[in-house]
Structure formats: structure tokens, C-alpha cells
Design a protein around this motif. Structure first.
Motif, PDB file in Angstrom:
ATOM      1  N   GLN A 174      39.325 -15.571 -29.749  1.00 18.02           N
ATOM      2  CA  GLN A 174      38.524 -14.464 -30.244  1.00 18.02           C
ATOM      3  C   GLN A 174      37.165 -14.982 -30.691  1.00 18.02           C
ATOM      4  O   GLN A 174      37.068 -15.980 -31.399  1.00 18.02           O
ATOM      5  CB  GLN A 174      39.219 -13.765 -31.410  1.00 18.02           C
ATOM      6  N   GLU A 175      36.159 -14.312 -30.240  1.00 25.82           N
ATOM      7  CA  GLU A 175      34.809 -14.722 -30.584  1.00 25.82           C
ATOM      8  C   GLU A 175      34.324 -13.897 -31.767  1.00 25.82           C
ATOM      9  O   GLU A 175      34.325 -12.678 -31.735  1.00 25.82           O
ATOM     10  CB  GLU A 175      33.886 -14.535 -29.389  1.00 25.82           C
ATOM     11  N   THR A 176      33.963 -14.578 -32.810  1.00 23.71           N
ATOM     12  CA  THR A 176      33.388 -13.917 -33.975  1.00 23.71           C
ATOM     13  C   THR A 176      32.128 -14.672 -34.366  1.00 23.71           C
ATOM     14  O   THR A 176      31.986 -15.862 -34.093  1.00 23.71           O
ATOM     15  CB  THR A 176      34.359 -13.916 -35.174  1.00 23.71           C
ATOM     16  N   SER A 177      31.253 -13.989 -34.978  1.00 26.71           N
ATOM     17  CA  SER A 177      30.031 -14.633 -35.432  1.00 26.71           C
ATOM     18  C   SER A 177      29.536 -13.958 -36.701  1.00 26.71           C
ATOM     19  O   SER A 177      29.817 -12.787 -36.946  1.00 26.71           O
ATOM     20  CB  SER A 177      28.965 -14.588 -34.357  1.00 26.71           C
ATOM     21  N   LEU A 178      28.871 -14.710 -37.506  1.00 26.86           N
ATOM     22  CA  LEU A 178      28.227 -14.182 -38.698  1.00 26.86           C
ATOM     23  C   LEU A 178      26.736 -14.230 -38.473  1.00 26.86           C
ATOM     24  O   LEU A 178      26.200 -15.174 -37.910  1.00 26.86           O
ATOM     25  CB  LEU A 178      28.570 -15.030 -39.927  1.00 26.86           C
TER      26      LEU A 178
END
Length: 117
Positions: free
Chosen positions: A107-111
């Protein structure tokens, strides 16, 4: 895709399959290992080459054996078919679970912050 059955994988020289490179096999099977077959291509191949009917042939053989009074043969064939179906279901189930686990891991998440917030 070429609709000539003489070029089908079933008519390819089988003795060389295991020594062929993956790119040679891709050309031979008119496939792409990375992208797979499109839905359209898969449907076309299904029309050309048909479905795998082995299970139906075995079920028919069990019925014929039963009709001829060969009860042990009918039971043996039926047991093989049931075992085959069970193993196939189990493999599909495990593969689906593995894909789900891989999707969770990837899963790709970014802040992202704007103006220091």
C-alpha cells in the motif's frame, strides 16, 4: 492474434519447451509475461481452443462405469474428480490470500505538508 490452430501451443514441439528462453516462449505463445492477456485476447483464445473439459470427461466416465455395474471404478473416478476440485479450490484460496497480503504490504501512503503544517 493469428487464428491458425497449427501455431497453437498444443502443436508446438514439446521437447524444446523446457530449454526455451522466456522471450522465445512469449513469442511462441503470442503472449506478454508482464502484462498477461487482455480480456479480449483471452476470450478469443477460449473460442479458438475451447475450455478444459477433462473434469466433464471424468464425470461422464464415472457415470458410464456406474451404469455398466463397475461400482469400484465409478467410485474411484468420482473420488479423483472430487480430490481434483478440492485441491484446485484450495490452491485458488491460498493464491487469493497471498495476493491480498501482498496488496496490504504494498500500500502506498504518503504524508505531505503545506506551509509547515
Amino acid at each position: 492474434m493469428n487464428n491458425d490452430r497449427s501455431r497453437s501451443p498444443a502443436n508446438a514441439p514439446e521437447q524444446t519447451v523446457w530449454i526455451s528462453s522466456s522471450s522465445d516462449l512469449e513469442k511462441r505463445l503470442e503472449a506478454n509475461a508482464r502484462e498477461g492477456l487482455s480480456s479480449t485476447e483471452a476470450q478469443q483464445r477460449l473460442v479458438i481452443y475451447g475450455r478444459n473439459i477433462l473434469v466433464w470427461v471424468l464425470i461422464s466416465a464415472a457415470i458410464v462405469a456406474g451404469g455398466l455395474g463397475e461400482g469400484i471404478d465409478a467410485i474411484a473416478i468420482t473420488a479423483i474428480v472430487v480430490l481434483n476440485i478440492g485441491i484446485g479450490f484450495y490452491q485458488e484460496y491460498r493464491a487469493e490470500n497471498a495476493m491480498t497480503a501482498l496488496r496490504r504490504l504494498c500500500q502506498e501512503t504518503s504524508l505531505c505538508s503545506k506551509q509547515g503544517i
